[in-house]
Design an enzyme around this catalytic site. Structure first.
Site, PDB file in Angstrom:
ATOM      1  N   GLY A   1      63.306   5.410  47.263  1.00  0.00           N
ATOM      2  CA  GLY A   1      63.916   6.104  46.127  1.00  0.00           C
ATOM      3  C   GLY A   1      63.669   7.597  46.320  1.00  0.00           C
ATOM      4  O   GLY A   1      62.524   8.010  46.546  1.00  0.00           O
TER       5      GLY A   1
ATOM      6  N   ASP B   1      70.752  10.215  46.298  1.00  0.00           N
ATOM      7  CA  ASP B   1      69.761  10.655  47.290  1.00  0.00           C
ATOM      8  C   ASP B   1      69.996  12.084  47.718  1.00  0.00           C
ATOM      9  O   ASP B   1      69.092  12.757  48.212  1.00  0.00           O
ATOM     10  CB  ASP B   1      69.786   9.739  48.511  1.00  0.00           C
ATOM     11  CG  ASP B   1      69.170   8.409  48.145  1.00  0.00           C
ATOM     12  OD1 ASP B   1      69.859   7.602  47.506  1.00  0.00           O
ATOM     13  OD2 ASP B   1      67.978   8.210  48.444  1.00  0.00           O
TER      14      ASP B   1
ATOM     15  N   ASN C   1      74.547   8.122  47.887  1.00  0.00           N
ATOM     16  CA  ASN C   1      73.665   7.143  47.237  1.00  0.00           C
ATOM     17  C   ASN C   1      73.766   5.846  48.030  1.00  0.00           C
ATOM     18  O   ASN C   1      74.544   5.729  48.992  1.00  0.00           O
ATOM     19  CB  ASN C   1      74.073   6.948  45.767  1.00  0.00           C
ATOM     20  CG  ASN C   1      73.016   6.170  45.000  1.00  0.00           C
ATOM     21  OD1 ASN C   1      71.840   6.464  45.074  1.00  0.00           O
ATOM     22  ND2 ASN C   1      73.432   5.134  44.276  1.00  0.00           N
TER      23      ASN C   1
HETATM   24  O1  MRU Z   1      66.927   3.193  50.438  1.00  0.00           O
HETATM   25  P1  MRU Z   1      66.334   3.485  49.092  1.00  0.00           P
HETATM   26  O2  MRU Z   1      65.836   2.283  48.370  1.00  0.00           O
HETATM   27  O3  MRU Z   1      65.309   4.593  49.167  1.00  0.00           O
HETATM   28  O4  MRU Z   1      67.570   4.049  48.286  1.00  0.00           O
HETATM   29  C1  MRU Z   1      67.423   4.411  46.944  1.00  0.00           C
HETATM   30  C2  MRU Z   1      68.673   4.816  46.302  1.00  0.00           C
HETATM   31  O5  MRU Z   1      69.731   4.846  46.896  1.00  0.00           O
HETATM   32  C3  MRU Z   1      68.557   5.277  44.892  1.00  0.00           C
HETATM   33  O6  MRU Z   1      69.710   4.946  44.186  1.00  0.00           O
HETATM   34  C4  MRU Z   1      68.394   6.796  44.900  1.00  0.00           C
HETATM   35  O7  MRU Z   1      67.318   7.161  45.712  1.00  0.00           O
HETATM   36  C5  MRU Z   1      68.196   7.337  43.553  1.00  0.00           C
HETATM   37  S1  MRU Z   1      66.563   7.039  42.985  1.00  0.00           S
HETATM   38  C6  MRU Z   1      66.319   7.704  41.507  1.00  0.00           C
END
Ligand code: MRU
Length: 382
Positions: free
Chosen positions: A55, A257, A267
């Site tokens: 995240g 992201d 995202n």
């Molecule tokens: O691969 P991840 O689990 O790190 O991806 C997370 C996401 O895509 C979330 O939607 C994004 O980081 C927003 S978190 C508030």
């Protein structure tokens, strides 16, 4: 947020000498709650790269603590006898941290913020003071994230209230991936307005995209919403469009992201398809972000945002509890022929034209350069 009625954050410091950073190893959820202690920058690199923590906001905060650990692990003798050698050791460790996940800009933002401060205070400072200052800054970055997520909740709440006022019934919200408190430090981004709405008595129901391949929706968002008592239903990733056509979705909220200065959003893979379906069905599609997710240096998201490619086995295998077994041991299973190859892009880009607006710590704005600059003029002008 609460886990089994106990307040918990996704990352915290337990001991006064800051020798350990505590995290939840999110790979074990929802079946096991595993707490992990991180005491070296190398361990933090592994925790971010292998997604014990994930995240965008949490990756940033974890990396900030990774910089503190790198500094703490530096020898004070090296620092005082050869400050340049000490600095190059810090730069090596921070480069490793930055290389762990390429898409989430919060990672570079947090490491650079730590490095800017260290650079300005490196020469002519006592080592203990430098370490104390770095700890203070990492704590500030962590606490700011909590405050920003809470404000995102308040601003997003007014959107949900307005839909409820017009509809006078349960507000159905669809979300993708996990943009909850596990992806941040507390509250979450996309889920923060949902929690506040639920707490203030507005009836909501959340459609949770399972979010293949790693299943952040099924494993993490469903768990978080369940812990908070928010009504929700898990759906296969391809279901959203059908629900929208049948007026079963009033609002989509996702996290991000990385957001370019023009409002394009990277995202979790699959977000773009939800935005297309929402546009076709006239459903508001909002992206909840703290300002640390905005990359003011980029404009065209599709061309410029680096997209992480991950191991193909995340697509070829799935894991979970075995059907009919009483054991709580998590097993992994191959879901395709043994020799089938897969690709695994972690993120996609949703162009700003498909986005109704951003929910930020400073308010709600259109998904455009003007919109972002109206809230964050100083950062936009940099
Ligand atoms: O691969 P991840 O689990 O790190 O991806 C997370 C996401 O895509 C979330 O939607 C994004 O980081 C927003 S978190 C508030």
């Amino acid at each position: 947020m609460k886990v089994n009625n106990q307040l918990m954050r996704s990352i915290w410091i337990e001991n006064e000498n800051f020798s350990e950073v505590m995290i939840i190893d999110q790979r074990a959820l929802p079946h096991h709650l595993v707490i992990e202690s991180i005491s070296s920058p190398e361990q933090m690199v592994v925790a971010i790269r292998d997604m014990h923590v994930r995240g965008a906001p949490l990756i940033g905060v974890s990396a900030a603590w990774g910089v503190v650990l790198a500094l703490q692990n530096l020898s004070p003798e090296v620092f005082s006898s050869d400050p340049n050698l000490g600095w190059s050791q810090i730069m090596d460790k921070t480069s490793e941290l930055k290389e762990t996940r390429p898409t989430a800009i919060n990672l570079m933002w947090a490491v650079d913020r730590m490095l800017d401060w260290l650079r300005a205070h490196w020469a002519g400072n006592e080592f203990v003071r430098l370490v104390a200052g770095a700890r203070e800054l990492a704590k500030k970055i962590m606490d700011e994230d909590v405050e920003h997520c809470h404000r995102i909740g308040e601003h997003g709440l007014s959107l949900i209230k307005e839909i409820h006022r017009r509809k006078k019934g349960v507000v159905n919200i669809l979300t993708h991936c996990n943009a909850g408190w596990l992806a941040c430090v507390d509250y979450g981004t996309a889920t923060s307005p949902m929690c506040l709405a639920h707490d203030s008595g507005i009836p909501i129901h959340v459609w949770v995209d399972e979010t293949r391949p790693r299943g952040q929706g099924a494993k993490l968002t469903a768990w978080e919403l369940g812990q908070h008592g928010i009504p929700h239903t898990l759906i296969a990733d391809n279901t959203g469009g059908h629900l929208m056509q049948h007026e079963l979705v009033d609002l989509v909220i996702t996290g991000a992201d990385r957001v370019t200065r023009c409002g394009d959003v990277a995202n979790k893979i699959g977000t773009y398809l939800k935005a297309l379906a929402a546009k076709d069905n006239g459903i508001p599609f909002f992206v909840a972000i703290p300002s640390s997710t905005i990359d003011w240096n980029l404009s065209d998201g599709v061309k410029e945002i680096p997209i992480e490619s991950r191991n193909q086995d995340e697509v070829r295998y799935m894991d979970g509890l075995v059907l009919g077994s009483d054991s709580d041991r998590v097993e992994s299973v191959l879901i395709c022929p043994r020799n089938t190859q897969a690709v695994n892009y972690g993120f996609d880009v949703t162009p700003s034209r498909l986005i109704s607006g951003f929910i930020t710590e400073k308010g709600v704005c259109p998904a455009s350069e003007e919109g972002l600059c109206s809230l964050f003029l100083e950062e936009g002008l940099r």
